[in-house]
Design an enzyme around this catalytic site. Structure first.
Site, PDB file in Angstrom:
ATOM      1  N   LYS A 164     -41.282  32.290 -94.738  1.00 28.72           N
ATOM      2  CA  LYS A 164     -41.073  32.854 -96.081  1.00 28.72           C
ATOM      3  C   LYS A 164     -39.958  32.107 -96.807  1.00 28.72           C
ATOM      4  CE  LYS A 164     -40.144  37.027 -94.474  1.00 28.72           C
ATOM      5  NZ  LYS A 164     -40.306  36.795 -93.019  1.00 28.72           N
ATOM      6  N   ARG A 223     -40.633  45.882 -97.437  1.00 25.48           N
ATOM      7  CA  ARG A 223     -40.892  45.852 -96.008  1.00 25.48           C
ATOM      8  C   ARG A 223     -41.324  47.192 -95.458  1.00 25.48           C
ATOM      9  NH1 ARG A 223     -37.383  41.222 -94.597  1.00 25.48           N
ATOM     10  NH2 ARG A 223     -37.363  41.047 -92.356  1.00 25.48           N
ATOM     11  N   ARG A 230     -34.282  27.574 -85.201  1.00 25.77           N
ATOM     12  CA  ARG A 230     -33.881  27.546 -86.608  1.00 25.77           C
ATOM     13  C   ARG A 230     -32.379  27.356 -86.803  1.00 25.77           C
ATOM     14  NH1 ARG A 230     -35.398  32.364 -90.379  1.00 25.77           N
ATOM     15  NH2 ARG A 230     -34.520  33.524 -88.648  1.00 25.77           N
ATOM     16  N   ARG A 254     -28.447  32.150 -87.035  1.00 24.49           N
ATOM     17  CA  ARG A 254     -28.330  33.583 -87.335  1.00 24.49           C
ATOM     18  C   ARG A 254     -28.119  34.414 -86.076  1.00 24.49           C
ATOM     19  NH1 ARG A 254     -33.137  34.855 -91.497  1.00 24.49           N
ATOM     20  NH2 ARG A 254     -33.308  36.625 -90.092  1.00 24.49           N
ATOM     21  N   ARG A 294     -37.437  42.863 -84.234  1.00 27.53           N
ATOM     22  CA  ARG A 294     -37.875  42.447 -85.576  1.00 27.53           C
ATOM     23  C   ARG A 294     -39.395  42.399 -85.669  1.00 27.53           C
ATOM     24  NH1 ARG A 294     -34.570  37.046 -86.043  1.00 27.53           N
ATOM     25  NH2 ARG A 294     -35.741  36.742 -87.973  1.00 27.53           N
TER      26      ARG A 294
HETATM   27  P1  AP5 Z   1     -38.177  30.544 -92.157  1.00 29.06           P
HETATM   28  O1  AP5 Z   1     -38.684  29.958 -93.415  1.00 29.06           O
HETATM   29  O2  AP5 Z   1     -36.731  30.691 -91.978  1.00 29.06           O
HETATM   30  O3  AP5 Z   1     -38.941  31.919 -91.854  1.00 29.06           O
HETATM   31  P2  AP5 Z   1     -38.795  33.354 -92.516  1.00 29.06           P
HETATM   32  O4  AP5 Z   1     -40.164  33.895 -92.671  1.00 29.06           O
HETATM   33  O5  AP5 Z   1     -37.936  33.279 -93.734  1.00 29.06           O
HETATM   34  O6  AP5 Z   1     -38.095  34.103 -91.319  1.00 29.06           O
HETATM   35  P3  AP5 Z   1     -36.870  35.120 -91.310  1.00 29.06           P
HETATM   36  O7  AP5 Z   1     -36.359  35.118 -89.919  1.00 29.06           O
HETATM   37  O8  AP5 Z   1     -35.922  34.814 -92.407  1.00 29.06           O
HETATM   38  O9  AP5 Z   1     -37.607  36.432 -91.595  1.00 29.06           O
HETATM   39  P4  AP5 Z   1     -37.073  37.833 -91.385  1.00 29.06           P
HETATM   40  O10 AP5 Z   1     -38.052  38.555 -92.191  1.00 29.06           O
HETATM   41  O11 AP5 Z   1     -36.928  38.254 -89.981  1.00 29.06           O
HETATM   42  O12 AP5 Z   1     -35.553  37.744 -91.906  1.00 29.06           O
HETATM   43  P5  AP5 Z   1     -34.854  38.269 -93.243  1.00 29.06           P
HETATM   44  O13 AP5 Z   1     -33.729  37.374 -93.530  1.00 29.06           O
HETATM   45  O14 AP5 Z   1     -35.842  38.535 -94.286  1.00 29.06           O
HETATM   46  O15 AP5 Z   1     -38.780  29.669 -90.958  1.00 29.06           O
HETATM   47  C1  AP5 Z   1     -38.395  29.893 -89.619  1.00 29.06           C
HETATM   48  C2  AP5 Z   1     -38.215  28.546 -88.889  1.00 29.06           C
HETATM   49  O16 AP5 Z   1     -39.491  27.933 -88.731  1.00 29.06           O
HETATM   50  C3  AP5 Z   1     -37.360  27.540 -89.651  1.00 29.06           C
HETATM   51  O17 AP5 Z   1     -36.583  26.841 -88.715  1.00 29.06           O
HETATM   52  C4  AP5 Z   1     -38.361  26.619 -90.342  1.00 29.06           C
HETATM   53  O18 AP5 Z   1     -37.860  25.323 -90.486  1.00 29.06           O
HETATM   54  C5  AP5 Z   1     -39.536  26.671 -89.376  1.00 29.06           C
HETATM   55  N1  AP5 Z   1     -40.815  26.619 -90.066  1.00 29.06           N
HETATM   56  C6  AP5 Z   1     -41.157  27.225 -91.247  1.00 29.06           C
HETATM   57  N2  AP5 Z   1     -42.456  26.983 -91.553  1.00 29.06           N
HETATM   58  C7  AP5 Z   1     -42.944  26.217 -90.557  1.00 29.06           C
HETATM   59  C8  AP5 Z   1     -44.236  25.634 -90.318  1.00 29.06           C
HETATM   60  N3  AP5 Z   1     -45.256  25.799 -91.172  1.00 29.06           N
HETATM   61  N4  AP5 Z   1     -44.382  24.917 -89.188  1.00 29.06           N
HETATM   62  C9  AP5 Z   1     -43.341  24.728 -88.322  1.00 29.06           C
HETATM   63  N5  AP5 Z   1     -42.096  25.250 -88.507  1.00 29.06           N
HETATM   64  C10 AP5 Z   1     -41.904  25.985 -89.617  1.00 29.06           C
HETATM   65  O19 AP5 Z   1     -34.273  39.673 -92.735  1.00 29.06           O
HETATM   66  C11 AP5 Z   1     -33.255  39.734 -91.763  1.00 29.06           C
HETATM   67  C12 AP5 Z   1     -32.847  41.161 -91.519  1.00 29.06           C
HETATM   68  O20 AP5 Z   1     -32.302  41.716 -92.730  1.00 29.06           O
HETATM   69  C13 AP5 Z   1     -33.972  42.128 -91.131  1.00 29.06           C
HETATM   70  O21 AP5 Z   1     -34.232  42.102 -89.742  1.00 29.06           O
HETATM   71  C14 AP5 Z   1     -33.366  43.465 -91.584  1.00 29.06           C
HETATM   72  O22 AP5 Z   1     -32.386  43.918 -90.690  1.00 29.06           O
HETATM   73  C15 AP5 Z   1     -32.671  43.075 -92.884  1.00 29.06           C
HETATM   74  N6  AP5 Z   1     -33.563  43.182 -94.047  1.00 29.06           N
HETATM   75  C16 AP5 Z   1     -33.936  42.174 -94.881  1.00 29.06           C
HETATM   76  N7  AP5 Z   1     -34.764  42.616 -95.837  1.00 29.06           N
HETATM   77  C17 AP5 Z   1     -34.926  43.944 -95.599  1.00 29.06           C
HETATM   78  C18 AP5 Z   1     -35.693  44.960 -96.230  1.00 29.06           C
HETATM   79  N8  AP5 Z   1     -36.460  44.697 -97.313  1.00 29.06           N
HETATM   80  N9  AP5 Z   1     -35.621  46.206 -95.712  1.00 29.06           N
HETATM   81  C19 AP5 Z   1     -34.849  46.497 -94.641  1.00 29.06           C
HETATM   82  N10 AP5 Z   1     -34.114  45.581 -93.985  1.00 29.06           N
HETATM   83  C20 AP5 Z   1     -34.151  44.313 -94.466  1.00 29.06           C
HETATM   84 MG    MG Z   2     -36.076  34.116 -94.288  1.00 31.29          MG
END
Ligand code: AP5
Ligand code: MG
Ligand code: ZN
Length: 213
Positions: A13, A88, A127, A161, A172
């Site tokens: 994402k 979410r 990552r 992270r 997660r």
């Molecule tokens: P990356 O692009 O970083 O993936 P992502 O989908 O952004 O993954 P996240 O870990 O950020 O998602 P998340 O939903 O768990 O975390 P968030 O910060 O939203 O890609 C991942 C890796 O793969 C990278 O190294 C990249 O280079 C590689 N990659 C990407 N695409 C690729 C491909 N096609 N092929 C190969 N490699 C690839 O949330 C974190 C925490 O915040 C949550 O757990 C929760 O506690 C809280 N939170 C956030 N939003 C909310 C909400 N709305 N409600 C409640 N809690 C929330």
């Molecule tokens: Mg992300």
């Protein structure tokens, strides 16, 4: 144009969001990034979110709805915004509908990035990112052009992270499967949902998304 990127942790994402906002001239609104910024700033919200996030659980709906509702009405979002990691839960999706309606706005596209669970674990494990500009990298799949130097800003320090551990990742994934995946039929029923193959290479996923928006 306003859009949502939906997908499990590690689906790409954030990676895709950075590319789309650059090409479309819209703003990335990542609730994860906003919460991490709140933690770094030591704010009230940050203190409430820190332990919950490290464990991999979801932060309360009130907190995240509050930060998003405040953000997308700011002037820099006038051209559009991309929600990354929000909504979410069903409650967040309903709250989003309400605040958007109040502001006279709507979501044009909901893009689901689909990736197998085994692949997600590998992606999260490798990552890292640049704390200076937010650029995201991966040990195997997405290295900076020059080792140890950020492509975007030239920064030389990188961070990982605290929730990118095997334990937190299990929590997660579970949160995604039970709370977030049910939003897919919710948006599908409105005809707003598009699914892309997130197993493809990063550039190819970008092409798939650009082709539908
Ligand atoms: P990356 O692009 O970083 O993936 P992502 O989908 O952004 O993954 P996240 O870990 O950020 O998602 P998340 O939903 O768990 O975390 P968030 O910060 O939203 O890609 C991942 C890796 O793969 C990278 O190294 C990249 O280079 C590689 N990659 C990407 N695409 C690729 C491909 N096609 N092929 C190969 N490699 C690839 O949330 C974190 C925490 O915040 C949550 O757990 C929760 O506690 C809280 N939170 C956030 N939003 C909310 C909400 N709305 N409600 C409640 N809690 C929330
Ligand atoms: Mg992300
Ligand atoms: Zn950088």
């Amino acid at each position: 144009m306003n859009m949502i990127l939906l997908g499990p942790p590690g689906a790409g994402k954030g990676t895709q969001a950075q590319r789309i906002v650059r090409s479309e001239g819209i703003v990335q609104l990542s609730t994860g990034d906003m919460l991490r910024a709140a933690i770094a700033a030591g704010s009230d919200i940050g203190r409430k979110a820190e332990a919950v996030m490290a464990e991999g659980k979801l932060v309360s709906d009130d907190i995240v709805v509050g930060i998003v509702a405040e953000r997308f009405t700011m002037p820099d979002c006038a051209n559009g915004f991309l929600l990354d990691g929000f909504p979410r839960t069903q409650a967040q999706a309903e709250a989003l509908d309400e605040v958007l309606a109040d502001a006279g706005l709507k979501i044009d596209f909901v893009v689901q990035i689909e990736v197998d669970e085994a692949q997600l674990i590998g992606r999260i494990g490798g990552r890292f990112s640049c704390p200076n500009c937010g650029a995201a990298y991966h040990d195997k799949f997405n290295r900076p052009e020059v080792d140890g130097v950020c492509d975007s800003c030239g920064g030389t320090e990188f961070t990982r992270r605290p929730d990118d551990t095997a334990e937190a990742m299990t929590v997660r994934l579970d949160a995604y499967n039970t709370e977030t995946a049910p939003l897919l039929p919710y948006y599908k029923a409105r005809g707003a949902l598009v699914t892309v193959d997130g197993m493809a290479e990063i550039d190819d996923v970008t092409r798939q998304i650009m082709a539908v928006i």
